[in-house]
Scaffold this active site. Structure first.
Site, short mmCIF file in Angstrom:
data_model
loop_
_atom_site.label_atom_id
_atom_site.label_comp_id
_atom_site.label_asym_id
_atom_site.label_seq_id
_atom_site.Cartn_x
_atom_site.Cartn_y
_atom_site.Cartn_z
N LYS A 53 52.62 15.84 64.65
CA LYS A 53 53.17 15.57 63.31
C LYS A 53 53.10 14.07 63.02
O LYS A 53 52.91 13.26 63.95
CB LYS A 53 54.61 16.08 63.24
CG LYS A 53 55.57 15.42 64.23
CD LYS A 53 56.87 16.21 64.35
CE LYS A 53 57.82 15.54 65.34
NZ LYS A 53 58.99 16.37 65.66
N ARG A 151 70.09 21.73 61.76
CA ARG A 151 69.06 21.12 60.94
C ARG A 151 68.14 22.21 60.39
O ARG A 151 68.06 22.43 59.20
CB ARG A 151 68.28 20.13 61.83
CG ARG A 151 67.30 19.25 61.15
CD ARG A 151 66.69 18.24 62.10
NE ARG A 151 65.75 18.82 63.06
CZ ARG A 151 64.89 18.11 63.79
NH1 ARG A 151 64.86 16.79 63.69
NH2 ARG A 151 64.07 18.70 64.63
N TYR A 272 62.76 -17.46 56.61
CA TYR A 272 63.64 -17.11 55.48
C TYR A 272 65.11 -17.17 55.87
O TYR A 272 65.50 -16.75 56.95
CB TYR A 272 63.35 -15.68 55.01
CG TYR A 272 62.10 -15.54 54.16
CD1 TYR A 272 61.99 -16.21 52.94
CD2 TYR A 272 61.06 -14.74 54.58
CE1 TYR A 272 60.85 -16.06 52.16
CE2 TYR A 272 59.92 -14.59 53.81
CZ TYR A 272 59.82 -15.25 52.59
OH TYR A 272 58.70 -15.10 51.83
C1 LIG Z 1 59.22 16.42 67.00
C2 LIG Z 1 59.51 17.70 67.67
C3 LIG Z 1 59.08 17.94 68.99
C4 LIG Z 1 58.49 16.85 69.86
O1 LIG Z 1 59.56 16.05 70.32
P1 LIG Z 1 59.32 14.77 71.25
O2 LIG Z 1 60.67 14.28 71.56
O3 LIG Z 1 58.54 13.81 70.43
O4 LIG Z 1 58.56 15.23 72.44
C5 LIG Z 1 59.26 19.20 69.51
N1 LIG Z 1 59.86 20.17 68.79
C6 LIG Z 1 60.32 19.97 67.54
C7 LIG Z 1 61.01 21.07 66.81
C8 LIG Z 1 60.18 18.72 66.94
O5 LIG Z 1 60.65 18.52 65.71
#
Ligand SMILES: *Cc1c(COP(=O)(O)O)cnc(C)c1O
Length: 393
Positions: A53, A151, A272
């Site tokens: 993702k 979630r 800044y």
């Molecule tokens: C992002 C995600 C993962 C991967 O998690 P990592 O901690 O990056 O290995 C696995 N399962 C779900 C549902 C996720 O949202």
């Protein structure tokens, strides 16, 4: 794609010439593959998927997926249907799941591209079931069970109703999954509670493959591997065992170009809002990378007490760690190179912002965030180059 090159020779499809870029981002696809093989080896029998993702956590879906396919990966998880279509473009056969669920009016696209939704609510379950009934095809989908995240997913309260529901008859339930809340904390009691909850829910779906572990979950001693591992972060070099040595290989290296070097006297205001006033003479180097490149502004170096509750960002200059001084600007970072022999550093040199002992986890820490956010924000103005992976040989 250039073929026949040495696997260690960097290759690039960058639209920005290296000489014009403020930063050079190198992504080692051989390390990505080694990390996938390592995670896969943690389970005797379970299949190992890859979570790609957010553009494969920033490193590039179009590069990561071919490399993982070649290594034997057959199942990919993304957050969104648009990402899934990019994966499908690369591979006609791989199994692709969309984690964020079934958005309204996307069912036909799922079917057309042979992509599987991860159903995360009863409403989504109803829609997928209805769609499959109408088309007369038992299309596959996963079911997400909420074991503690609040979630996505069917709640444990609803799961026995769902397990007996006729809705399940019109589609193929191909996977049951849940997600850890705190698997990077092995002593957190939530881990076992989630495992127990998932185990109870799973009993209601005999014979359906199951998946629970993300990167850190894979390395949890008490987590069953089930049928499918779902690592993301660790594939890209993030440490799945914070506080312990990182078992993963480094995938991402970032170098920034020195555009100016100057020596300033005591009492000089740096950057800044004068977040740093020098106590004594200081030699500074200005690097052509900033927060517009996704490098977090919160890594600024400050003596301001309420802002200085974490380490400042670090650049490695000829082997030495040099802290950020003052506020990170949109396009520039100032570092303290006082301790570097002037003969060993000059304008045009590249300094390391990720790599050479600075991990993505370190950058996350100095930014008050995590390495995941650092990776997924990696900027678009860098010269990007890839090592290995999709190159023959
Ligand atoms: C992002 C995600 C993962 C991967 O998690 P990592 O901690 O990056 O290995 C696995 N399962 C779900 C549902 C996720 O949202």
């Amino acid at each position: 794609m250039s073929t026949g090159m040495n696997r260690e020779t960097p290759h690039s499809d960058s639209t920005i010439p290296a000489a014009e870029a403020g930063g050079i981002l190198t992504i080692n696809l051989n390390a990505l593959v080694a990390n996938w093989l390592f995670l896969k080896s943690q389970a005797a029998t379970a299949e190992c998927a890859a979570v790609v993702k957010a553009n494969a956590y920033g490193i590039g879906i179009e590069h990561a997926v071919p490399a993982l396919l070649k290594a034997g990966c057959k199942t990919f998880f993304v957050a969104l249907l648009s990402e899934a279509k990019r994966v499908r473009n690369i591979t006609p056969d791989a199994t692709i799941y969309v984690l964020n669920g079934l958005f309204a009016d996307t069912e036909t696209t799922y079917a057309a591209y042979n992509i599987r939704p991860v159903l995360g609510s009863i409403e989504e379950l109803e829609r997928w079931s209805l769609f499959c009934k109408h088309t007369g095809k038992k299309l596959p989908a996963a079911l997400h069970i909420d074991t503690g995240m609040s979630r996505l997913g069917i709640t444990p309260d609803d799961i026995s109703t769902v397990a007996q529901s006729p809705l399940l008859e019109s589609f193929e339930l191909s996977l049951l999954m849940s997600h850890f809340v705190s698997s990077e904390e092995p002593d957190n009691q939530l881990n076992q509670r989630q495992i127990d909850c998932f185990e109870n829910c799973r009993q209601l779906f005999p014979g359906i493959p199951a998946s629970l572990s993300n990167s850190s979950g894979i390395l949890l001693a008490n987590a069953p591997t089930y049928d499918l591992l779902r690592p993301g972060y660790a594939l890209y070099g993030g440490n799945p065992t914070p506080g312990k040595p990182n078992p993963m290989q480094e995938v991402v290296t970032l170098k920034g170009r020195i555009v100016q070097i100057r020596t300033v006297p005591a009492g000089t205001s740096i950057g800044y809002n004068s977040r740093w006033i020098t106590d004594g003479e200081m030699r500074l180097a200005t690097i052509s990378i900033g927060y517009a490149d996704g490098y977090p502004r919160s890594t600024s170096g400050t003596k301001d007490k309420h802002l200085a509750n974490k380490p400042a960002g670090i650049a490695v200059v000829s082997g030495e760690r040099c802290p950020f001084i003052g506020t990170v600007s949109m396009d520039l970072i100032i570092i303290n190179i006082t301790k570097i022999d002037p003969a060993s550093v000059k304008v045009g040199d590249l300094v390391t912002l990720i790599g050479d002992g600075i991990s993505v986890d370190d950058v996350g820490l100095s930014a008050g965030t995590n390495g995941y956010e650092v990776l997924t924000h990696l900027g678009k103005r860098y010269f990007r180059q890839y090592i290995g992976g999709d190159i023959d040989g």
